[in-house]
Design an enzyme around this catalytic site. Structure first.
Site, PDB file in Angstrom:
ATOM      1  N   HIS A  32      -4.209  -1.974  12.445  1.00  0.00           N
ATOM      2  CA  HIS A  32      -5.486  -2.062  11.715  1.00  0.00           C
ATOM      3  C   HIS A  32      -5.977  -3.494  11.634  1.00  0.00           C
ATOM      4  O   HIS A  32      -6.826  -3.827  10.812  1.00  0.00           O
ATOM      5  CB  HIS A  32      -5.336  -1.466  10.297  1.00  0.00           C
TER       6      HIS A  32
ATOM      7  N   CYS B 230     -25.004 -18.346  16.600  1.00  0.00           N
ATOM      8  CA  CYS B 230     -26.100 -17.381  16.844  1.00  0.00           C
ATOM      9  C   CYS B 230     -26.639 -16.757  15.566  1.00  0.00           C
ATOM     10  O   CYS B 230     -27.556 -15.948  15.584  1.00  0.00           O
ATOM     11  CB  CYS B 230     -25.625 -16.273  17.800  1.00  0.00           C
TER      12      CYS B 230
HETATM   13  N1  APR Z   1       7.235   1.603  -2.827  1.00  0.00           N
HETATM   14  C1  APR Z   1       7.040   2.798  -2.222  1.00  0.00           C
HETATM   15  N2  APR Z   1       5.818   3.380  -2.098  1.00  0.00           N
HETATM   16  C2  APR Z   1       4.763   2.719  -2.635  1.00  0.00           C
HETATM   17  C3  APR Z   1       4.894   1.483  -3.299  1.00  0.00           C
HETATM   18  C4  APR Z   1       6.203   0.927  -3.385  1.00  0.00           C
HETATM   19  N3  APR Z   1       6.435  -0.269  -3.982  1.00  0.00           N
HETATM   20  N4  APR Z   1       3.652   1.087  -3.722  1.00  0.00           N
HETATM   21  C5  APR Z   1       2.784   2.058  -3.333  1.00  0.00           C
HETATM   22  N5  APR Z   1       3.451   3.038  -2.691  1.00  0.00           N
HETATM   23  C6  APR Z   1       2.906   4.229  -2.026  1.00  0.00           C
HETATM   24  C7  APR Z   1       1.708   4.851  -2.713  1.00  0.00           C
HETATM   25  O1  APR Z   1       2.134   5.838  -3.649  1.00  0.00           O
HETATM   26  C8  APR Z   1       0.969   5.495  -1.537  1.00  0.00           C
HETATM   27  O2  APR Z   1       1.423   6.814  -1.300  1.00  0.00           O
HETATM   28  O3  APR Z   1       2.422   3.787  -0.779  1.00  0.00           O
HETATM   29  C9  APR Z   1       1.364   4.626  -0.332  1.00  0.00           C
HETATM   30  C10 APR Z   1       0.225   3.744   0.132  1.00  0.00           C
HETATM   31  O4  APR Z   1      -0.758   4.616   0.659  1.00  0.00           O
HETATM   32  P1  APR Z   1      -2.233   4.050   0.947  1.00  0.00           P
HETATM   33  O5  APR Z   1      -2.694   3.271  -0.229  1.00  0.00           O
HETATM   34  O6  APR Z   1      -3.031   5.219   1.426  1.00  0.00           O
HETATM   35  O7  APR Z   1      -2.013   3.004   2.126  1.00  0.00           O
HETATM   36  P2  APR Z   1      -1.858   3.308   3.664  1.00  0.00           P
HETATM   37  O8  APR Z   1      -1.084   4.572   3.908  1.00  0.00           O
HETATM   38  O9  APR Z   1      -1.341   2.076   4.295  1.00  0.00           O
HETATM   39  O10 APR Z   1      -3.393   3.530   4.112  1.00  0.00           O
HETATM   40  C11 APR Z   1      -3.651   3.616   5.498  1.00  0.00           C
HETATM   41  O11 APR Z   1      -6.031   3.489   5.006  1.00  0.00           O
HETATM   42  O12 APR Z   1      -7.751   2.545   3.826  1.00  0.00           O
HETATM   43  C12 APR Z   1      -7.114   2.549   5.054  1.00  0.00           C
HETATM   44  O13 APR Z   1      -7.022   0.783   6.579  1.00  0.00           O
HETATM   45  C13 APR Z   1      -6.518   1.198   5.338  1.00  0.00           C
HETATM   46  O14 APR Z   1      -4.436   0.680   6.475  1.00  0.00           O
HETATM   47  C14 APR Z   1      -5.022   1.467   5.438  1.00  0.00           C
HETATM   48  C15 APR Z   1      -4.972   2.946   5.773  1.00  0.00           C
END
Ligand code: APR
Length: 266
Positions: free
Chosen positions: A126, A161
């Site tokens: 990303h 630009c």
């Molecule tokens: N340990 C374990 N799990 C965790 C922790 C932690 N310390 N902190 C948060 N989480 C979990 C949350 O409960 C959630 O399920 O990590 C997950 C993060 O999910 P998202 O916030 O959806 O992030 P991600 O999966 O990386 O999103 C993918 O979505 O918005 C776009 O481009 C953005 O790269 C991102 C993509």
């Protein structure tokens, strides 16, 4: 700190054995692995998309219509993002790579904390928040130049630009960088174990990567503090903090290796 249940201790042991036996293990990380470094995730309880609607602040369409909305959100998050340091979860993954237990890290994160923790083979599917380019003439700018511009201009524009500058991160509605995407799919197809840490597994196409591994007989280890849609297809699921569990997996692997070495020497 949440104490470990007997089932979680058993799962840590099983995950360690699975990783130690693997020949082509890869890691897939999401924003959850960086929350213990102070960077909010997107969909967790105080996620970024709770405060900023993604269709207004995080899509390429809205960026082209009015870049100032994205920069307003960026200004709010940038200080935390740019000052963040790796946490024990990042260092544990770097140790697994040094031990040659994992071959590569595929990350959805843009914060560069895996590299700061010493990981080498990192695919940023990303993009990366430290690189910027002009949407018009493709001139590239670094973080310091843009941070200086943001102080004077609501939406930083290109010196050459005049078109808007954009960080090299994938916004909703944008294509992923081709090389990283196809490399991630190839790594997933070849993986016999995929360790998934801190991702809700809700955003395509990366949320489908574990399916490529499963289709080739791979096994999933999911460490996430909330359930995901792939939990029932995973070999091991540990609903706990990545910054706690990942170092314990490294510790367990080192213990098993020491036990194996002591048996061979006797
Ligand atoms: N340990 C374990 N799990 C965790 C922790 C932690 N310390 N902190 C948060 N989480 C979990 C949350 O409960 C959630 O399920 O990590 C997950 C993060 O999910 P998202 O916030 O959806 O992030 P991600 O999966 O990386 O999103 C993918 O979505 O918005 C776009 O481009 C953005 O790269 C991102 C993509």
């Amino acid at each position: 700190m949440k104490t470990l249940k007997p089932k979680e201790i058993e799962s840590i042991r099983k995950a360690s054995e699975l990783l130690l036996k693997s020949k082509n293990a890869v890691v897939l990380t999401g924003a959850g692995i960086s929350t213990e470094s102070g960077i909010p995730d997107f969909r967790g309880e105080s996620g970024i998309w709770e405060k900023y609607k993604p269709e207004i602040y995080g899509s390429i369409q809205s960026f082209l219509r009015d870049p100032s909305k994205f920069w307003k959100m960026a200004e709010d998050i940038a200080p935390t993002l740019f000052s963040a340091e790796p946490n024990p979860g990042h260092y544990a993954i770097a140790s697994l790579e040094k031990m040659n237990i994992i071959k590569a890290i595929i990350t959805q994160n843009i914060d560069e904390l895996h590299q700061k923790a010493g990981s080498i083979i990192v695919y940023e599917v990303h993009g990366n928040i430290n690189r910027f380019s002009c949407l018009g003439c493709r001139a590239s700018y670094n973080k310091e130049q843009v941070l200086r511009k943001v102080k004077k201009e609501k939406s930083p524009a290109c010196n050459y630009c005049g078109a808007p500058l954009k960080p090299s991160v994938v916004l909703f509605g944008e294509q992923l960088p081709n090389f990283e995407k196809y490399m991630a799919i190839d790594l997933a197809k070849k993986s016999d174990v995929m360790l998934i840490a801190g991702s809700s597994l809700t955003v395509a196409p990366i949320c489908d990567l574990p399916l490529y591994s499963l289709r080739e007989g791979g096994k999933l280890i999911i460490i996430n503090d909330e359930p995901t849609d792939l939990d029932e297809r995973a070999e091991i699921v540990i609903n706990h903090k990545t910054g706690i569990i990942l170092p314990l997996i490294v510790e367990e692997i080192e213990k098993i290796k020491a036990e194996q070495e002591s048996i061979t020497y006797d």
